[in-house]
Design a protein around this motif. Structure first.
Motif, PDB file in Angstrom:
ATOM      1  N   ALA A 165     -47.827  23.006  20.773  1.00  0.00           N
ATOM      2  CA  ALA A 165     -46.690  23.631  20.089  1.00  0.00           C
ATOM      3  C   ALA A 165     -46.074  24.721  20.965  1.00  0.00           C
ATOM      4  O   ALA A 165     -44.839  24.831  21.065  1.00  0.00           O
ATOM      5  CB  ALA A 165     -47.126  24.209  18.739  1.00  0.00           C
ATOM      6  N   ARG A 166     -46.908  25.508  21.616  1.00  0.00           N
ATOM      7  CA  ARG A 166     -46.389  26.569  22.490  1.00  0.00           C
ATOM      8  C   ARG A 166     -45.702  25.977  23.714  1.00  0.00           C
ATOM      9  O   ARG A 166     -44.684  26.510  24.176  1.00  0.00           O
ATOM     10  CB  ARG A 166     -47.524  27.504  22.891  1.00  0.00           C
ATOM     11  CG  ARG A 166     -48.009  28.356  21.733  1.00  0.00           C
ATOM     12  CD  ARG A 166     -49.124  29.302  22.154  1.00  0.00           C
ATOM     13  NE  ARG A 166     -49.691  29.961  21.010  1.00  0.00           N
ATOM     14  CZ  ARG A 166     -50.976  29.886  20.665  1.00  0.00           C
ATOM     15  NH1 ARG A 166     -51.844  29.205  21.379  1.00  0.00           N
ATOM     16  NH2 ARG A 166     -51.405  30.522  19.594  1.00  0.00           N
ATOM     17  N   ARG A 168     -44.189  23.049  23.773  1.00  0.00           N
ATOM     18  CA  ARG A 168     -42.934  22.508  23.246  1.00  0.00           C
ATOM     19  C   ARG A 168     -41.901  23.636  23.103  1.00  0.00           C
ATOM     20  O   ARG A 168     -40.736  23.495  23.480  1.00  0.00           O
ATOM     21  CB  ARG A 168     -43.181  21.820  21.909  1.00  0.00           C
ATOM     22  CG  ARG A 168     -42.098  20.930  21.421  1.00  0.00           C
ATOM     23  CD  ARG A 168     -42.476  20.081  20.200  1.00  0.00           C
ATOM     24  NE  ARG A 168     -43.653  20.462  19.436  1.00  0.00           N
ATOM     25  CZ  ARG A 168     -44.865  19.901  19.551  1.00  0.00           C
ATOM     26  NH1 ARG A 168     -45.073  18.923  20.410  1.00  0.00           N
ATOM     27  NH2 ARG A 168     -45.868  20.315  18.804  1.00  0.00           N
ATOM     28  N   SER A 169     -42.323  24.776  22.577  1.00  0.00           N
ATOM     29  CA  SER A 169     -41.432  25.919  22.413  1.00  0.00           C
ATOM     30  C   SER A 169     -40.956  26.441  23.771  1.00  0.00           C
ATOM     31  O   SER A 169     -39.765  26.720  23.955  1.00  0.00           O
ATOM     32  CB  SER A 169     -42.163  27.017  21.640  1.00  0.00           C
ATOM     33  OG  SER A 169     -41.373  28.161  21.545  1.00  0.00           O
ATOM     34  N   ASP A 172     -38.452  23.986  25.145  1.00  0.00           N
ATOM     35  CA  ASP A 172     -37.157  24.094  24.464  1.00  0.00           C
ATOM     36  C   ASP A 172     -36.370  25.303  24.962  1.00  0.00           C
ATOM     37  O   ASP A 172     -35.155  25.230  25.136  1.00  0.00           O
ATOM     38  CB  ASP A 172     -37.347  24.177  22.944  1.00  0.00           C
ATOM     39  CG  ASP A 172     -37.801  22.858  22.339  1.00  0.00           C
ATOM     40  OD1 ASP A 172     -37.714  21.809  23.032  1.00  0.00           O
ATOM     41  OD2 ASP A 172     -38.284  22.879  21.177  1.00  0.00           O
ATOM     42  N   GLU A 173     -37.057  26.407  25.210  1.00  0.00           N
ATOM     43  CA  GLU A 173     -36.393  27.605  25.711  1.00  0.00           C
ATOM     44  C   GLU A 173     -35.790  27.364  27.091  1.00  0.00           C
ATOM     45  O   GLU A 173     -34.724  27.880  27.413  1.00  0.00           O
ATOM     46  CB  GLU A 173     -37.373  28.776  25.786  1.00  0.00           C
ATOM     47  CG  GLU A 173     -37.761  29.333  24.438  1.00  0.00           C
ATOM     48  CD  GLU A 173     -38.818  30.420  24.545  1.00  0.00           C
ATOM     49  OE1 GLU A 173     -38.995  30.992  25.653  1.00  0.00           O
ATOM     50  OE2 GLU A 173     -39.460  30.704  23.517  1.00  0.00           O
TER      51      GLU A 173
END
Length: 177
Positions: A165-166, A168-169, A172-173
Motif C-alpha cells: 500500500a505504501r 502504491r501511494s 501514485d505521488e
C-alpha cells in the motif's frame, strides 16, 4: 580430527554434519549471494555471503527444518545491518552489475533500472523495502516470509500488505507529480 575450519564433529545428533552443510551450501549459497548483490557493495558480497554460511554452520542446530532459506535470509539481514553499522557506505538497494550477465535477466532486477520505480522504493522505510524485496526478489511468501522476518504468518501478511500500500501511494505521488 581437525581441518582448516576447526574440529569436525564425529556425528551431529540432528544429522547436521559436513554432508548436510554441503547440501545446504549447494542449495542456498547462490540465493544468499544474490541477496547481497542486490543490497551491498560488490566488493563485500563474497565476505558477507561467507559470514552467513559460517553462521549457519556454527548454529546448524538452530536452523528450522524445511525453512533453511528464510533463516539464511534473516541471518543475512542481521549480517548486513552489522556491516552497515561499521560505517561502510551501502546503497539502499543495489542493482547488480550486469557486465557478466549472470543476473541481468531477472525481471525484478531490471525493474529497478526504471527511475520512477527506484524513486518510489527509495521513498519507503527500510522495513517496507526489506519486506517487498524478500517477497519480490527472493520469492518469499507466507511461512517463509514470516520466518525470514522473525514474526508470525499473519504479521508477515500484514507487513507485506502495508508495504504494498505504501509503495502504491509512493508510486501514485511520483506519476502524478
Amino acid at each position: 580430527m581437525t581441518d582448516h575450519d576447526g574440529p569436525v564433529p564425529a556425528a551431529d545428533p540432528a544429522g547436521r554434519d559436513r554432508a548436510w552443510f554441503e547440501d545446504l551450501f549447494t542449495a542456498h549459497a547462490g540465493a544468499v549471494h544474490r541477496y547481497f548483490l542486490r543490497r551491498a557493495p560488490r566488493d563485500d558480497v563474497e565476505d558477507l555471503t561467507a559470514d552467513v554460511l559460517a553462521t549457519a554452520w556454527r548454529r546448524r542446530a538452530d536452523l528450522p527444518e524445511g525453512h533453511e532459506l528464510p533463516w539464511l535470509y534473516r541471518t543475512a539481514g542481521f549480517v548486513l545491518a552489522n556491516h552497515r553499522r561499521k560505517g561502510r557506505p551501502v546503497p539502499v538497494e543495489s542493482l547488480p552489475d550486469d557486465a557478466d550477465g549472470e543476473y541481468a535477466a531477472d525481471p525484478a532486477d531490471l525493474v529497478l533500472a526504471d527511475a520512477q520505480v527506484s524513486d518510489a522504493l527509495a521513498a519507503l522505510s527500510d522495513r517496507d523495502r526489506h519486506v517487498l524485496m524478500l517477497h519480490a526478489w527472493e520469492g518469499l511468501d507466507g511461512e517463509e516470509l514470516a520466518a525470514a522476518l522473525g514474526i508470525g504468518r499473519g504479521g508477515a501478511a500484514a507487513a507485506l500488505s502495508r508495504a504494498r500500500a505504501r509503495l502504491r501511494s509512493a508510486w501514485d505521488e511520483r506519476v502524478t507529480a
